[in-house]
Motif scaffolding. Structure first.
Motif, PDB file in Angstrom:
ATOM      1  N   LEU A  76       0.952  -1.306  -0.070  1.00  0.00           N
ATOM      2  CA  LEU A  76       0.106   0.050  -0.098  1.00  0.00           C
ATOM      3  C   LEU A  76       0.973   1.333   0.000  1.00  0.00           C
ATOM      4  O   LEU A  76       1.866   1.317   0.838  1.00  0.00           O
ATOM      5  CB  LEU A  76      -1.065   0.027   1.227  1.00  0.00           C
ATOM      6  CG  LEU A  76      -1.822   1.296   1.404  1.00  0.00           C
ATOM      7  CD1 LEU A  76      -2.828   1.366   0.414  1.00  0.00           C
ATOM      8  CD2 LEU A  76      -2.468   1.020   2.771  1.00  0.00           C
ATOM      9  N   THR A 100      -1.646  -1.340  -3.966  1.00  0.00           N
ATOM     10  CA  THR A 100      -2.814  -0.380  -3.855  1.00  0.00           C
ATOM     11  C   THR A 100      -2.369   0.891  -3.623  1.00  0.00           C
ATOM     12  O   THR A 100      -1.455   1.000  -2.789  1.00  0.00           O
ATOM     13  CB  THR A 100      -3.516  -1.028  -2.482  1.00  0.00           C
ATOM     14  OG1 THR A 100      -4.065  -2.256  -2.666  1.00  0.00           O
ATOM     15  CG2 THR A 100      -4.560   0.051  -2.242  1.00  0.00           C
ATOM     16  N   VAL A 101      -2.847   1.785  -4.552  1.00  0.00           N
ATOM     17  CA  VAL A 101      -2.215   3.193  -4.512  1.00  0.00           C
ATOM     18  C   VAL A 101      -3.452   4.162  -3.861  1.00  0.00           C
ATOM     19  O   VAL A 101      -4.767   3.978  -4.459  1.00  0.00           O
ATOM     20  CB  VAL A 101      -2.003   3.796  -5.774  1.00  0.00           C
ATOM     21  CG1 VAL A 101      -1.436   5.203  -5.346  1.00  0.00           C
ATOM     22  CG2 VAL A 101      -0.932   2.797  -6.260  1.00  0.00           C
ATOM     23  N   SER A 102      -3.405   4.655  -2.750  1.00  0.00           N
ATOM     24  CA  SER A 102      -4.621   5.460  -2.223  1.00  0.00           C
ATOM     25  C   SER A 102      -4.172   6.822  -2.599  1.00  0.00           C
ATOM     26  O   SER A 102      -3.395   7.478  -2.716  1.00  0.00           O
ATOM     27  CB  SER A 102      -4.348   5.424  -0.487  1.00  0.00           C
ATOM     28  OG  SER A 102      -3.175   5.892   0.009  1.00  0.00           O
ATOM     29  N   SER A 103      -5.518   7.758  -2.661  1.00  0.00           N
ATOM     30  CA  SER A 103      -5.455   8.839  -2.980  1.00  0.00           C
ATOM     31  C   SER A 103      -5.306   9.895  -1.893  1.00  0.00           C
ATOM     32  O   SER A 103      -5.421   9.580  -0.999  1.00  0.00           O
ATOM     33  CB  SER A 103      -6.844   9.209  -3.611  1.00  0.00           C
ATOM     34  OG  SER A 103      -7.765   9.032  -3.093  1.00  0.00           O
ATOM     35  N   LYS A 157      -0.229   6.130  -9.034  1.00  0.00           N
ATOM     36  CA  LYS A 157      -1.579   6.826  -9.358  1.00  0.00           C
ATOM     37  C   LYS A 157      -2.585   5.932  -8.688  1.00  0.00           C
ATOM     38  O   LYS A 157      -2.234   4.786  -8.912  1.00  0.00           O
ATOM     39  CB  LYS A 157      -2.030   7.267 -10.626  1.00  0.00           C
ATOM     40  CG  LYS A 157      -0.859   8.274 -11.339  1.00  0.00           C
ATOM     41  CD  LYS A 157      -1.376   8.419 -12.538  1.00  0.00           C
ATOM     42  CE  LYS A 157      -0.345   9.252 -13.517  1.00  0.00           C
ATOM     43  NZ  LYS A 157      -0.655   9.743 -14.919  1.00  0.00           N
ATOM     44  N   PRO A 158      -3.751   6.293  -8.222  1.00  0.00           N
ATOM     45  CA  PRO A 158      -4.614   5.513  -7.741  1.00  0.00           C
ATOM     46  C   PRO A 158      -5.168   4.404  -8.914  1.00  0.00           C
ATOM     47  O   PRO A 158      -5.373   3.275  -8.548  1.00  0.00           O
ATOM     48  CB  PRO A 158      -5.916   6.211  -7.452  1.00  0.00           C
ATOM     49  CG  PRO A 158      -5.391   7.267  -7.043  1.00  0.00           C
ATOM     50  CD  PRO A 158      -4.166   7.593  -7.817  1.00  0.00           C
ATOM     51  N   GLU A 159      -4.987   4.816  -9.987  1.00  0.00           N
ATOM     52  CA  GLU A 159      -5.507   4.108 -11.096  1.00  0.00           C
ATOM     53  C   GLU A 159      -4.374   2.761 -11.508  1.00  0.00           C
ATOM     54  O   GLU A 159      -4.548   1.976 -12.387  1.00  0.00           O
ATOM     55  CB  GLU A 159      -5.633   4.667 -12.512  1.00  0.00           C
ATOM     56  CG  GLU A 159      -4.746   5.767 -12.771  1.00  0.00           C
ATOM     57  CD  GLU A 159      -4.903   7.059 -12.457  1.00  0.00           C
ATOM     58  OE1 GLU A 159      -5.388   7.311 -11.352  1.00  0.00           O
ATOM     59  OE2 GLU A 159      -4.773   8.143 -13.316  1.00  0.00           O
ATOM     60  N   THR A 187      -3.524   0.768  -9.060  1.00  0.00           N
ATOM     61  CA  THR A 187      -4.185  -0.231  -8.166  1.00  0.00           C
ATOM     62  C   THR A 187      -4.485  -1.410  -8.992  1.00  0.00           C
ATOM     63  O   THR A 187      -5.347  -1.403  -9.947  1.00  0.00           O
ATOM     64  CB  THR A 187      -4.883   0.217  -7.296  1.00  0.00           C
ATOM     65  OG1 THR A 187      -4.589   1.380  -6.429  1.00  0.00           O
ATOM     66  CG2 THR A 187      -5.806  -0.961  -6.553  1.00  0.00           C
ATOM     67  N   GLN A 198       0.840   5.753  -1.006  1.00  0.00           N
ATOM     68  CA  GLN A 198       0.083   6.880  -1.339  1.00  0.00           C
ATOM     69  C   GLN A 198       0.121   7.267  -2.731  1.00  0.00           C
ATOM     70  O   GLN A 198       1.465   7.222  -3.263  1.00  0.00           O
ATOM     71  CB  GLN A 198       0.432   8.275  -0.463  1.00  0.00           C
ATOM     72  CG  GLN A 198      -0.048   7.623   1.115  1.00  0.00           C
ATOM     73  CD  GLN A 198       0.054   8.877   1.829  1.00  0.00           C
ATOM     74  OE1 GLN A 198       0.955   9.862   1.950  1.00  0.00           O
ATOM     75  NE2 GLN A 198      -1.044   9.327   2.925  1.00  0.00           N
ATOM     76  N   ALA A 199      -0.673   7.954  -3.268  1.00  0.00           N
ATOM     77  CA  ALA A 199      -0.354   8.535  -4.567  1.00  0.00           C
ATOM     78  C   ALA A 199       0.898   9.284  -4.731  1.00  0.00           C
ATOM     79  O   ALA A 199       1.088  10.148  -3.648  1.00  0.00           O
ATOM     80  CB  ALA A 199      -1.533   9.381  -5.023  1.00  0.00           C
TER      81      ALA A 199
END
Length: 125
Positions: free
Chosen positions: A10, A122-125, A85-87, A89, A12-13
């Motif tokens: 995990l 997993t990339v969180s925004s 980026k979140p996309e 993920t 962050q963006a």
């Protein structure tokens, strides 16, 4: 050929991750190695590939952000992912092809003979 992917997690963006794929079972230097990813509800998507030497190809969404490299002495391939980026993920898979692949078929999952088990990014925004 057995493939073992690792390094997901995990983040962050804007952050970075490096995925690794360990290959075993045969001579590695001539094997075409690739990374694919699959997000929930979507088809498996080509990320990039590295052929003999350092010849690399990337999908447009990751160009300039992701870098594939290989260490033939260690039978390892890496995916350095920056500016995530979140996309991005998805579950990321490494794949190996024993034959010589032309550019036009690098992005086709059916071109590859062996697959690793996948690692979640997993990339969180």
């Amino acid at each position: 050929v057995q493939l073992q992917a690792s390094g997901g997690g995990l983040v962050q963006a804007g952050g970075s991750l490096r995925l690794s794929c360990a290959a075993s079972g045969r001579s590695f230097s001539s094997v075409v190695m690739a990374w694919f990813r699959q997000a929930p509800g979507k088809e498996r998507e080509f990320v990039g590939a590295i052929r003999w030497g350092t010849m690399t190809s990337y999908a447009e969404p990751v160009k300039g952000r992701f870098t594939i490299s290989r260490d033939n002495a260690k039978s390892m391939v890496y995916l350095q992912m920056n500016s995530l980026k979140p996309e991005d993920t998805a579950v990321y898979y490494c794949a190996a092809a024993l034959g010589r692949l032309i550019t036009g078929v690098l992005a086709t999952p059916a071109s590859y003979d062996y697959w690793g088990q996948g690692t979640q990014v997993t990339v969180s925004s």
